[in-house]
Design a protein around this motif. Structure first.
Motif, short mmCIF file in Angstrom:
data_model
loop_
_atom_site.label_atom_id
_atom_site.label_comp_id
_atom_site.label_asym_id
_atom_site.label_seq_id
_atom_site.Cartn_x
_atom_site.Cartn_y
_atom_site.Cartn_z
N UNK A 240 10.70 -14.19 -7.06
CA UNK A 240 10.95 -13.38 -8.24
C UNK A 240 9.80 -13.49 -9.24
N UNK A 241 9.26 -14.67 -9.45
CA UNK A 241 8.11 -14.86 -10.33
C UNK A 241 6.90 -14.11 -9.79
N UNK A 242 6.72 -14.18 -8.48
CA UNK A 242 5.58 -13.49 -7.88
C UNK A 242 5.70 -11.98 -8.04
N UNK A 243 6.91 -11.44 -7.93
CA UNK A 243 7.11 -10.01 -8.12
C UNK A 243 6.75 -9.59 -9.54
N UNK A 244 7.17 -10.36 -10.53
CA UNK A 244 6.84 -10.05 -11.91
C UNK A 244 5.32 -10.09 -12.12
N UNK A 245 4.68 -11.12 -11.57
CA UNK A 245 3.23 -11.23 -11.72
C UNK A 245 2.52 -10.09 -11.01
N UNK A 246 3.06 -9.66 -9.86
CA UNK A 246 2.44 -8.55 -9.13
C UNK A 246 2.54 -7.25 -9.91
N UNK A 247 3.65 -7.02 -10.62
CA UNK A 247 3.78 -5.83 -11.45
C UNK A 247 2.73 -5.81 -12.55
N UNK A 248 2.55 -6.97 -13.19
CA UNK A 248 1.54 -7.06 -14.26
C UNK A 248 0.14 -6.85 -13.69
N UNK A 249 -0.11 -7.45 -12.54
CA UNK A 249 -1.43 -7.33 -11.91
C UNK A 249 -1.72 -5.88 -11.51
N UNK A 250 -0.72 -5.18 -11.01
CA UNK A 250 -0.91 -3.77 -10.66
C UNK A 250 -1.22 -2.94 -11.88
#
Length: 275
Positions: A240-250
């Motif tokens: 879940x943390x990785x998904x949030x970080x991936x959204x920000x990174x995108x």
């Protein structure tokens, strides 16, 4: 600052991979032990420079590329009828969310911008970047095609890690639970992803903190990534943390180039007005 975030985001995402490896191969071992060894190896490789990183990346590619040929092992149980008959039907109806769930797998092309000082006319850097991105797309599409034909859409909806299930289907007379071995090979690609993004964070960090040496910067980045890896306690929380970080990174991957183009247009228009 974006690259500093990117370096730690990729490192944090590796914890999910190590969690899975710990669960399937060493269930009684604390995952942070693997994380410490992983960070130490990544730290040593970062300090070797981009040329040595590229050489190691080539070796890791040769070590892992043969795994793709294992997907032909499933042709006996591959059924065309399992393929969904309508494109983008029966999956997630939210196409925007589906895009942001898939797109992070293709992030990393922006690192090409930091390779320009190390390239010359004979290198054909952009051509190589396009070829590598194209090969990655073909690999993703091939694995998705095999997975759909082997499992079917309904089964894929309930599987959390279909690749591990595919690996477990391979049986050899002398090796039991070959998925443990195969997933271990995938850690090589995980290492290169972490090292490249952390190296990019170090390169940007040198511009922000010119007095700090590369060794110190790489140590701080890896230490920060290791410390925040203690926060998630279970695999689902790390995902879940990785998904949030991936959204920000995108968002940053799209936002920063657009902001740069707008800034250049404004500067050019002001220059034309002054002239």
């Amino acid at each position: 600052m974006y690259m500093l975030f990117l370096g730690n985001d990729r490192l944090f995402g590796r914890e999910g991979v190590l969690f899975i490896f710990q669960i399937i191969a060493f269930p009684s071992t604390h995952p942070m032990i693997f994380m410490f060894i992983f960070c130490m190896l990544a730290y040593l490789l970062i300090n070797k420079g981009i040329y040595n990183i590229a050489k190691v990346s080539t070796v890791f590619y040769i070590i892992t590329v043969w795994i793709l040929f294992l997907f032909f092992f499933y042709y006996h149980d591959f059924k065309w009828t399992r393929l969904t008959p309508f494109i983008f039907q029966g999956g997630n109806p939210d196409k925007i969310k589906g895009f942001f769930d898939v797109y992070p797998a293709f992030l990393g092309y922006e690192l090409t911008l930091l390779l320009f000082p190390y390239a010359d006319k004979k290198t054909h850097l952009m051509r190589s970047a396009f070829i590598s991105s194209g090969l990655a797309t073909i690999v993703y599409a091939f694995i998705a095609f095999v997975s759909f034909g082997f499992f079917g859409l309904g089964y894929l909806k309930v599987l959390q890690y279909p690749i591990l299930v595919l690996f477990a289907y391979v049986h050899l007379p002398l090796i039991e639970r070959i998925e443990n071995l195969l997933y271990g090979f995938l850690l090589f690609t995980t290492m290169i992803t972490t090292v490249m993004n952390s190296w990019a964070a170090v390169e940007v960090g040198k511009r922000m903190f010119p007095k700090l040496k590369n060794v110190v910067l790489s140590f701080l980045i890896m230490l920060f990534g290791y410390v925040i890896s203690f926060i998630p306690k279970v695999l689902m929380e790390a995902q879940r943390w990785l998904n949030y970080a991936a959204y920000v990174e995108t968002g940053l991957a799209f936002g920063f180039p657009i902001a740069l183009i707008l800034l250049l247009l404004i500067q050019r228009s002001r220059g034309e007005l002054q002239s």
